[in-house]
Design an enzyme around this catalytic site. Structure first.
Site, mmCIF file in Angstrom:
data_model
loop_
_atom_site.group_PDB
_atom_site.id
_atom_site.type_symbol
_atom_site.label_atom_id
_atom_site.label_comp_id
_atom_site.label_asym_id
_atom_site.label_seq_id
_atom_site.Cartn_x
_atom_site.Cartn_y
_atom_site.Cartn_z
ATOM 1 C CE LYS A 156 4.087 7.537 5.430
ATOM 2 N NZ LYS A 156 3.719 8.489 4.332
ATOM 3 N N GLY A 185 -2.732 8.230 -4.318
ATOM 4 C CA GLY A 185 -2.053 9.411 -4.837
ATOM 5 C C GLY A 185 -0.819 9.778 -4.035
ATOM 6 C CG ASP A 186 3.367 10.834 -2.868
ATOM 7 O OD1 ASP A 186 3.224 10.517 -1.684
ATOM 8 O OD2 ASP A 186 4.344 11.513 -3.255
ATOM 9 C CE LYS A 201 4.788 7.385 -2.090
ATOM 10 N NZ LYS A 201 4.230 7.839 -0.793
ATOM 11 C CD GLN A 218 3.239 4.824 2.132
ATOM 12 O OE1 GLN A 218 3.803 5.665 1.442
ATOM 13 N NE2 GLN A 218 2.141 5.077 2.808
ATOM 14 C CG ASN A 234 -4.346 16.344 -0.439
ATOM 15 O OD1 ASN A 234 -3.853 15.628 0.417
ATOM 16 N ND2 ASN A 234 -5.643 16.469 -0.606
ATOM 17 C CE LYS A 280 -3.893 2.162 0.226
ATOM 18 N NZ LYS A 280 -3.408 2.851 -1.011
ATOM 19 C CB SER A 339 -5.556 4.725 1.919
ATOM 20 O OG SER A 339 -5.354 5.804 1.041
ATOM 21 C CB THR A 344 -2.172 13.625 4.318
ATOM 22 O OG1 THR A 344 -2.573 12.519 3.514
ATOM 23 C CG2 THR A 344 -0.709 13.484 4.667
HETATM 24 N N1 GLU Z 1 1.086 9.055 -0.590
HETATM 25 C C1 GLU Z 1 0.539 8.995 0.732
HETATM 26 C C2 GLU Z 1 1.635 8.676 1.727
HETATM 27 O O1 GLU Z 1 2.763 9.085 1.537
HETATM 28 C C3 GLU Z 1 -0.697 8.129 0.826
HETATM 29 C C4 GLU Z 1 -0.533 6.691 0.436
HETATM 30 C C5 GLU Z 1 -1.833 5.881 0.388
HETATM 31 O O2 GLU Z 1 -2.888 6.398 0.750
HETATM 32 O O3 GLU Z 1 -1.734 4.719 0.004
HETATM 33 O O4 GLU Z 1 1.436 8.082 2.751
#
Ligand code: GLU
Length: 449
Positions: free
Chosen positions: A117, A168-169, A129, A114, A244, A93, A381, A213
């Site tokens: 996190k 997204g990112d 990612k 990630q 965002n 994810k 998410s 976020t």
């Molecule tokens: N891009 C966001 C992050 O850095 C969200 C990632 C997601 O929702 O999968 O955590």
């Protein structure tokens, strides 16, 4: 050699050798390794079965060609990436980033971050990612659509609600997720809503995902301030970026009684002592897709714009770097400390350089690392995935309440872990160790795979 436990040195050297030139990835691994010495001293079983070596090697790395045609009929080639880093806790994810700076090292560092996190959120999601060096700036809707379709035409075979779930990112928002989902649906002939998150509300998206976020980062900083008997009330805040994350950080800070006086984009920053006019920023960035310099032109008196220059020169109580990696260096940190900053929360991924983090920590500034502070986006998410799996849709309030309790929980877990490992108040150590322990426990249970 970096400040890491001697048992970890050969592992780090191997990471450097195997991922030559990928400086952001090296930086992210080094930062985690600085915390891990204390864990393996206390729980040596985590140094067995090459667990840490396995944790540093992505499970799969996909690189592909993305050909597309612009409105004038000219063909362009971009490079697409997806790094599926770790699936111990759930399907991979993590977001997709479309930006000219994207390369394998950047995607790898983001996927590594990630993993920790996502573990911190307590939700069943692994880490990944992806993205491309495609530059969406100045491209028409039709060009962005054709690019997204071509990107998905290659990537779809690697995705699935139980396999890998992008979102997204930077450079990828609701519009791009819509195009990507449309192409996935067409290629697979399946309405598999849980394969992407950040979807529109009319086709499987979650309420509060767009805000998550920024809102989450503000909750996290609020929790840090509360440990010192403080709050956002009356605080001067600087939030870098105008995307965002920054927009919804500004919105929540305002709701908490703080005043955001500056924000930025990659060209410069704008200062408005009466408080940044959020509706105007939304209009400029979300509707016009224009530059933040427009702010002073449209707002006029009492505001000013500085081209280039560092936004961190603006004196503030709370700083929330929410633009991109390594945007705040040691010098910036020293200026913020001199100006009396009380708390810093990373809204972006790794926006502070290691030097900057050291300056804040030595000065006793409350410092929230990105992998904890900005986890609200990916946590929501995971809530979107829950709603998709049950074909349900929750109210804004219900979703935001879940988000806020997840963020308070992440804060408390990081604080308790830092305390347990003899470094009270060190949220970097707390986040790294708490995230690591969750992933390590699952990897140990699964054996050597
Ligand atoms: N891009 C966001 C992050 O850095 C969200 C990632 C997601 O929702 O999968 O955590």
């Amino acid at each position: 050699m970096p400040n890491i436990d001697e048992k970890l040195v050969p592992i780090f050297e191997e990471v450097l050798r195997r991922n030559a030139g990928e400086s952001e990835f090296h930086q992210a691994v080094e930062e985690v390794f600085e915390s891990l010495g204390r864990v393996i001293a206390k729980k040596p079983e985590y140094a067995e079965s090459a667990l840490i070596e396995r944790l540093c090697e992505p499970e799969r790395q996909i690189i592909f060609r993305v050909p597309w045609t612009d409105d004038a009929g000219q063909v362009h080639i971009n490079r697409g990436f997806r790094v599926q880093f770790n699936s111990a806790l759930g399907p991979y994810k993590g977001g997709l980033r479309f930006h000219p700076s994207v390369n394998l090292g950047i995607i790898k560092f983001l996927a590594f971050e990630q993993t920790f996190k996502n573990a911190l959120t307590g939700m069943p999601i692994g880490g990944g990612k992806g993205g491309s060096d495609f530059n969406p700036r100045g491209r028409s809707n039709a060009e962005v659509m054709r690019f997204c379709q071509s990107f998905m035409t290659e990537l779809y075979r690697h995705l699935g609600e139980y396999t890998d779930v992008p979102a997204g990112d930077i450079g990828v928002g609701g519009r791009e997720i819509g195009y990507l989902f449309g192409q996935f649906k067409r290629l697979t002939n399946r309405y598999e809503a849980g394969v992407l998150t950040g979807k529109g509300l009319m086709h499987g998206g979650s309420r509060a995902r767009t805000e998550a976020t920024g809102y989450g980062a503000t909750y996290f900083v609020d929790s840090m301030l509360a440990t010192k008997g403080m709050s956002f009330e009356g605080k001067r805040c600087v939030v870098s970026g105008a995307g965002n994350v920054a927009i919804y950080t500004i919105e929540k800070i305002r709701e908490f009684g703080g005043r955001v006086i500056a924000c930025s984009d990659s060209n410069g920053y704008v200062v408005d002592e009466s408080g940044i006019d959020l509706e105007l920023v939304k209009e400029i960035k979300e509707v016009r897709r224009a530059r933040i310099s427009e702010y002073t032109r449209l707002k006029g008196g009492g505001t000013y714009y500085v081209a280039q220059g560092s936004i961190w020169a603006v004196p503030c109580d709370v700083a929330m770097p929410s633009a991109t990696q390594n945007e705040l260096n040691g010098k910036d940190a020293a200026i913020l400390v001199k100006n009396g900053v009380l708390a810093v929360g990373e809204g972006a991924n790794m926006p502070c350089t290691p030097d900057a983090v050291r300056v804040f920590q030595r000065a006793g500034v409350l410092f929230g690392p990105g992998k904890a502070t900005n986890a609200g986006g990916v946590a929501t998410s995971a809530l979107e995935m829950q709603q998709n799996a049950s074909r349900d849709s929750w109210s804004f309030d219900q979703t935001e309440q879940r988000l806020s309790s997840i963020m308070r929980n992440i804060h408390d877990t990081c604080a308790a872990t830092a305390e347990e490992y003899g470094a009270p108040g060190d949220y970097v150590l707390g986040a790294n160790i708490a995230g690591f322990e969750r992933v390590a426990a699952a990897m140990t249970a699964f054996g050597v795979v």
